[in-house]
Design a protein around this motif. Structure first.
Motif, PDB file in Angstrom:
ATOM      1  N   GLY A   1      -1.440  11.796   6.195  1.00 11.70           N
ATOM      2  CA  GLY A   1      -2.124  11.871   7.472  1.00 11.70           C
ATOM      3  C   GLY A   1      -3.430  11.100   7.445  1.00 11.70           C
ATOM      4  N   LYS A   2      -4.280  11.354   8.415  1.00 12.72           N
ATOM      5  CA  LYS A   2      -5.524  10.594   8.550  1.00 12.72           C
ATOM      6  C   LYS A   2      -6.408  10.696   7.319  1.00 12.72           C
ATOM      7  N   ALA A   3      -6.581  11.889   6.779  1.00  9.86           N
ATOM      8  CA  ALA A   3      -7.447  12.061   5.605  1.00  9.86           C
ATOM      9  C   ALA A   3      -6.926  11.259   4.421  1.00  9.86           C
ATOM     10  N   ASP A   4      -5.612  11.261   4.243  1.00 10.60           N
ATOM     11  CA  ASP A   4      -5.008  10.499   3.142  1.00 10.60           C
ATOM     12  C   ASP A   4      -5.185   8.996   3.362  1.00 10.60           C
ATOM     13  N   ILE A   5      -5.033   8.578   4.597  1.00 13.41           N
ATOM     14  CA  ILE A   5      -5.180   7.152   4.913  1.00 13.41           C
ATOM     15  C   ILE A   5      -6.606   6.690   4.619  1.00 13.41           C
ATOM     16  N   LEU A   6      -7.583   7.504   5.015  1.00 15.66           N
ATOM     17  CA  LEU A   6      -8.983   7.135   4.782  1.00 15.66           C
ATOM     18  C   LEU A   6      -9.349   7.190   3.302  1.00 15.66           C
ATOM     19  N   ALA A   7      -8.573   7.927   2.515  1.00 16.35           N
ATOM     20  CA  ALA A   7      -8.860   8.062   1.083  1.00 16.35           C
ATOM     21  C   ALA A   7      -8.166   6.984   0.249  1.00 16.35           C
ATOM     22  N   LEU A   8      -7.491   6.061   0.899  1.00 14.09           N
ATOM     23  CA  LEU A   8      -6.792   5.000   0.178  1.00 14.09           C
ATOM     24  C   LEU A   8      -7.759   4.171  -0.654  1.00 14.09           C
ATOM     25  N   GLY A   9      -7.269   3.656  -1.769  1.00 22.55           N
ATOM     26  CA  GLY A   9      -8.103   2.844  -2.646  1.00 22.55           C
ATOM     27  C   GLY A   9      -7.853   1.361  -2.465  1.00 22.55           C
ATOM     28  N   ASP A  10      -6.994   0.801  -3.325  1.00 21.92           N
ATOM     29  CA  ASP A  10      -6.712  -0.629  -3.271  1.00 21.92           C
ATOM     30  C   ASP A  10      -5.703  -1.002  -2.191  1.00 21.92           C
ATOM     31  N   GLU A  11      -5.034   0.003  -1.633  1.00 23.52           N
ATOM     32  CA  GLU A  11      -4.019  -0.285  -0.628  1.00 23.52           C
ATOM     33  C   GLU A  11      -4.648  -0.849   0.655  1.00 23.52           C
ATOM     34  N   LYS A  12      -3.857  -1.648   1.379  1.00 21.64           N
ATOM     35  CA  LYS A  12      -4.286  -2.194   2.656  1.00 21.64           C
ATOM     36  C   LYS A  12      -3.550  -1.507   3.795  1.00 21.64           C
ATOM     37  N   LEU A  13      -4.130  -1.589   4.972  1.00 22.36           N
ATOM     38  CA  LEU A  13      -3.525  -0.999   6.160  1.00 22.36           C
ATOM     39  C   LEU A  13      -3.276  -2.088   7.200  1.00 22.36           C
ATOM     40  N   LEU A  14      -2.068  -2.097   7.732  1.00 22.63           N
ATOM     41  CA  LEU A  14      -1.716  -3.007   8.822  1.00 22.63           C
ATOM     42  C   LEU A  14      -1.522  -2.184  10.084  1.00 22.63           C
ATOM     43  N   VAL A  15      -2.209  -2.590  11.161  1.00 23.15           N
ATOM     44  CA  VAL A  15      -2.055  -1.938  12.463  1.00 23.15           C
ATOM     45  C   VAL A  15      -1.832  -3.045  13.488  1.00 23.15           C
ATOM     46  N   THR A  16      -0.730  -2.997  14.207  1.00 23.06           N
ATOM     47  CA  THR A  16      -0.454  -4.051  15.174  1.00 23.06           C
ATOM     48  C   THR A  16       0.538  -3.586  16.231  1.00 23.06           C
ATOM     49  N   ASP A  17       0.604  -4.336  17.322  1.00 21.35           N
ATOM     50  CA  ASP A  17       1.577  -4.038  18.368  1.00 21.35           C
ATOM     51  C   ASP A  17       2.556  -5.193  18.573  1.00 21.35           C
ATOM     52  N   ILE A  18       2.541  -6.186  17.693  1.00 24.34           N
ATOM     53  CA  ILE A  18       3.456  -7.309  17.861  1.00 24.34           C
ATOM     54  C   ILE A  18       4.854  -6.918  17.377  1.00 24.34           C
ATOM     55  N   SER A  19       5.854  -7.601  17.906  1.00 22.57           N
ATOM     56  CA  SER A  19       7.236  -7.280  17.559  1.00 22.57           C
ATOM     57  C   SER A  19       7.846  -8.253  16.559  1.00 22.57           C
TER      58      SER A  19
END
Length: 205
Positions: A147-165
């Motif tokens: 969830g959100k807390a786990d996502i914010l606690a990420l270390g070296d991992e990257k996050l992708l957020v997009t609405d493209i198909s």
């Protein structure tokens, strides 16, 4: 100017990703969708857009296509005050148009294509105002979620957020995804499904 190009040029200028490129018939009636467009996330933070679409030379002109793209890129770079986007290639072969654009970063891709697009650290995403109140599931085990807390606690991992198909080739492998994402190529390629929320989330490394 060859017949039909004003409509085609308008599509390029307004989208310039060809993700839903329309190729009009001689009578100006029916249209069809073609595939072949994807993004590649590069380790240095740049993004390459590979655009491959049907292109009927009897109606459209390759030089005018290239010029339309170059003009839009030049306009963007002039406003940005930097060479934020470069046109690597524009060619037409065997009825297929290929264009490759290199973006300096996710912000340039988002601004140029008027899309929602972020890739980076989760803390940066939150600071930028992205909603991280989501539940993501492990690619290997759907019962393993974060969830959100786990996502914010990420270390070296990257996050992708997009609405493209379009398909997106990651500079790593997908670890956790939202439920509207399909994964292929051993976790290296992700794509939004046609149903569900239009915004996708991918944690990758």
């Amino acid at each position: 100017m060859k017949r039909g190009f004003p409509i085609f040029k308008k599509m390029i200028i307004s989208v310039l990703t060809f993700s839903v490129m329309l190729v009009f018939s001689a009578c100006g009636g029916e249209a069809k969708e073609e595939g072949g467009t994807f993004l590649s996330l590069i380790n240095d933070g740049t993004i390459q857009s590979n655009i491959e679409e049907s292109f009927e030379e009897s109606y459209y002109d390759k030089d005018e296509l290239e010029q339309a793209i170059l003009e839009q890129v030049d306009d963007y770079n002039n406003q940005a005050g930097a060479e934020s986007i470069t046109v690597k290639k524009v060619e037409v072969k065997d009825g297929v148009a290929l264009a490759q654009l290199i973006y300096a970063g996710a912000q340039d891709y988002a601004a140029f294509n008027q899309a929602l697009f972020f890739t980076g650290k989760s803390g940066e995403a939150e600071s930028a105002g992205y909603d991280l109140n989501v539940v993501l599931s492990s690619v290997k085990d759907s019962q393993d979620t974060m969830g959100k807390a786990d996502i914010l606690a990420l270390g070296d991992e990257k996050l992708l957020v997009t609405d493209i198909s379009d398909a997106i080739k990651l500079d790593g492998k997908a670890l956790y995804i939202s439920d509207n994402v399909t994964v292929s190529s051993g976790g290296k390629t992700v794509r939004r499904t046609e149903d569900g929320n239009k915004i996708i989330y991918v944690v990758y490394k």
